[in-house]
Scaffold this motif. Structure first.
Motif, PDB file in Angstrom:
ATOM      1  N   VAL A  65     -15.110  -8.782 -23.038  1.00 13.90           N
ATOM      2  CA  VAL A  65     -14.328 -10.010 -22.869  1.00 13.90           C
ATOM      3  C   VAL A  65     -15.019 -10.870 -21.818  1.00 13.90           C
ATOM      4  O   VAL A  65     -15.827 -10.379 -21.032  1.00 13.90           O
ATOM      5  CB  VAL A  65     -12.865  -9.714 -22.460  1.00 13.90           C
ATOM      6  CG1 VAL A  65     -12.140  -8.982 -23.557  1.00 13.90           C
ATOM      7  CG2 VAL A  65     -12.809  -8.941 -21.163  1.00 13.90           C
ATOM      8  N   ARG A  66     -14.677 -12.164 -21.823  1.00 11.31           N
ATOM      9  CA  ARG A  66     -15.309 -13.076 -20.881  1.00 11.31           C
ATOM     10  C   ARG A  66     -14.234 -13.768 -20.048  1.00 11.31           C
ATOM     11  O   ARG A  66     -13.233 -14.241 -20.558  1.00 11.31           O
ATOM     12  CB  ARG A  66     -16.115 -14.129 -21.646  1.00 11.31           C
ATOM     13  CG  ARG A  66     -16.981 -15.002 -20.765  1.00 11.31           C
ATOM     14  CD  ARG A  66     -17.830 -15.944 -21.595  1.00 11.31           C
ATOM     15  NE  ARG A  66     -17.033 -16.897 -22.345  1.00 11.31           N
ATOM     16  CZ  ARG A  66     -16.557 -18.039 -21.839  1.00 11.31           C
ATOM     17  NH1 ARG A  66     -16.777 -18.354 -20.594  1.00 11.31           N
ATOM     18  NH2 ARG A  66     -15.854 -18.856 -22.599  1.00 11.31           N
ATOM     19  N   ASN A  67     -14.467 -13.813 -18.744  1.00 10.97           N
ATOM     20  CA  ASN A  67     -13.585 -14.535 -17.846  1.00 10.97           C
ATOM     21  C   ASN A  67     -13.882 -16.022 -18.018  1.00 10.97           C
ATOM     22  O   ASN A  67     -14.984 -16.476 -17.728  1.00 10.97           O
ATOM     23  CB  ASN A  67     -13.841 -14.093 -16.401  1.00 10.97           C
ATOM     24  CG  ASN A  67     -12.936 -14.774 -15.411  1.00 10.97           C
ATOM     25  OD1 ASN A  67     -12.379 -15.827 -15.679  1.00 10.97           O
ATOM     26  ND2 ASN A  67     -12.805 -14.160 -14.237  1.00 10.97           N
ATOM     27  N   PRO A  68     -12.922 -16.822 -18.490  1.00 11.08           N
ATOM     28  CA  PRO A  68     -13.203 -18.234 -18.765  1.00 11.08           C
ATOM     29  C   PRO A  68     -13.503 -19.043 -17.502  1.00 11.08           C
ATOM     30  O   PRO A  68     -14.195 -20.049 -17.564  1.00 11.08           O
ATOM     31  CB  PRO A  68     -11.949 -18.740 -19.462  1.00 11.08           C
ATOM     32  CG  PRO A  68     -10.903 -17.735 -19.200  1.00 11.08           C
ATOM     33  CD  PRO A  68     -11.574 -16.452 -18.872  1.00 11.08           C
ATOM     34  N   ALA A  69     -13.005 -18.604 -16.360  1.00 11.54           N
ATOM     35  CA  ALA A  69     -13.229 -19.352 -15.119  1.00 11.54           C
ATOM     36  C   ALA A  69     -14.652 -19.164 -14.602  1.00 11.54           C
ATOM     37  O   ALA A  69     -15.286 -20.122 -14.157  1.00 11.54           O
ATOM     38  CB  ALA A  69     -12.229 -18.918 -14.053  1.00 11.54           C
TER      39      ALA A  69
END
Length: 96
Positions: A65-69
């Motif tokens: 998963v990717r942290n959008p911030a």
């Protein structure tokens, strides 16, 4: 704009009226159904509510998963998710 969702109190009152019973009996029936669904799904099973749909537990694998911030990629552990498949009768009633 959509209407507010029905509260448990409103649902119990409507259920009591449909059942020609008092609110105490309707509350007990609603709580019993909710408890049965919770027990079955948490044990990994599935339950079908006729005319409404099927509620089941689905295992999700470990994934990236990717942290959008920050844009940082991390690994999310495997987990379980509750999935609801809506019955055709309900879909037809809504779209009918």
């Amino acid at each position: 704009m959509t209407a507010k969702p029905m509260t448990k109190t409103q649902l119990v009152a409507a259920l009591a009226e449909k059942m020609d019973a008092d609110k105490k009996t309707a509350t007990a029936a609603l709580d019993a159904v909710a408890e049965l669904v919770m027990q079955e799904v948490s044990a990994g099973g599935a339950i079908t509510l006729p005319g409404i749909g099927k509620i089941m537990c689905r295992a999700r694998p470990e994934r990236q998963v990717r942290n959008p911030a920050t844009g940082e990629t991390m690994t999310k552990a495997a987990d379980k998710a509750v999935k609801v498949t809506i019955a055709k009768a309900l879909k037809d009633a809504v779209n009918g």
